[in-house]
Design an enzyme around this catalytic site. Sequence first.
Site, short mmCIF file in Angstrom:
data_model
loop_
_atom_site.label_atom_id
_atom_site.label_comp_id
_atom_site.label_asym_id
_atom_site.label_seq_id
_atom_site.Cartn_x
_atom_site.Cartn_y
_atom_site.Cartn_z
N ASP A 114 79.88 33.40 58.60
CA ASP A 114 80.59 34.59 58.80
C ASP A 114 80.60 35.17 57.49
O ASP A 114 80.92 34.38 56.74
CB ASP A 114 81.49 34.70 59.78
CG ASP A 114 81.73 36.23 60.67
OD1 ASP A 114 80.82 37.12 60.07
OD2 ASP A 114 82.41 36.36 61.37
N ASN B 279 73.85 41.64 66.96
CA ASN B 279 73.40 41.79 65.66
C ASN B 279 72.19 42.97 66.00
O ASN B 279 72.63 44.25 65.37
CB ASN B 279 72.77 40.81 64.95
CG ASN B 279 74.24 39.87 64.95
OD1 ASN B 279 73.49 39.30 64.27
ND2 ASN B 279 75.21 40.41 64.66
C1 FPP Z 1 77.85 37.48 59.26
O1 FPP Z 1 78.06 37.84 58.18
C2 FPP Z 1 76.28 37.37 58.91
C3 FPP Z 1 75.64 37.39 59.59
C4 FPP Z 1 75.43 38.63 61.18
C5 FPP Z 1 73.62 36.12 59.46
C6 FPP Z 1 73.32 35.48 59.19
C7 FPP Z 1 72.34 35.82 58.65
C8 FPP Z 1 72.55 35.15 57.05
C9 FPP Z 1 73.79 33.80 56.71
C10 FPP Z 1 71.23 34.71 56.17
C11 FPP Z 1 69.83 34.41 56.76
C12 FPP Z 1 69.82 33.63 57.74
C13 FPP Z 1 68.51 32.74 57.49
C14 FPP Z 1 68.10 31.78 58.76
C15 FPP Z 1 67.81 33.52 56.77
P1 FPP Z 1 78.41 39.77 58.59
O2 FPP Z 1 77.65 40.63 57.82
O3 FPP Z 1 78.93 40.08 59.72
O4 FPP Z 1 79.70 39.53 57.30
P2 FPP Z 1 81.03 40.78 57.75
O5 FPP Z 1 81.24 40.20 59.29
O6 FPP Z 1 81.64 40.32 56.03
O7 FPP Z 1 80.60 42.24 57.65
#
Ligand code: FPP
Length: 254
Positions: free
Chosen positions: A34, A82
Amino acid sequence: MVLGKGTVMFFNRKKEKAQIDMSRLPEHIGVIMDGNGRWAKKRGLPRSAGHKAGADSLKKIVTACNKLGIKYITVYAFSTENWSRPKDEVDYLMGLLLGYLKDAENTLAGENVVIRAIGSRAELSEEIQEQIIKTENFTSKNTGIVMNIALNYGSREEITHAVRNICRDVESGSLKAEDISQEMISSELYTGGQPDPDLLIRTSGEIRLSNFMLWQLAYSEMYFTNKLWPDFTVKDLEDAIIEFQKRNRRFGGV
Ligand code: FPP
């Protein structure tokens, strides 16, 4: 350094560097990656840049886990919730995942990593579904860490899917309702046949499970850190494992 009469502070006391006890490694680590969006915002970059940096961070952490001898890692890459993000972010994440799976055949596969996708595949594009099968097949003979990429994954969906499968056997008469066991439910989950995570790591300061592995995390140790996922380093991973090794796991006993 003398602070006042009788008060002496020693700065030169030898600090023992905590070490990982290699005989008590967690067998399975779950990770809620996250904070990609906040990482990007802090730098004045688009959220996509945070996801890209998150994907790079993931490669380093999986490689480090494999080198340490961790047997399984499950990472939350895209949840069933998501899809409600803006379309351009969803499209970017899907493209990143597709690229990651393709690239894994050259990078992580060479590191002896076994890659599997867990989650509901039907909603993913055909291209991604085909690539998942290709990457899974390509890495299936590897003998190192098993990396479960949770993709269109939600724990409640996973449990519902498992219950439906078991009910089919009850409907057909091959199974009695009273014979349904916890082991049977575990084996019908997408992680069937794998041990439950010993340790869950969540980055970015959020302290919740967000529909991730609710059944499997029943007795896992939880490790929450304020670090944003793209900033999470191998040293942070080691700190999490050292903290895990300080915990007294009782599994409901005394
Ligand atoms: C949460 O951060 C992360 C995600 C929803 C996606 C996780 C994806 C990755 C780490 C990269 C891609 C993975 C692979 C396997 C290619 P957020 O966007 O919710 O962050 P925030 O809470 O700061 O907005």
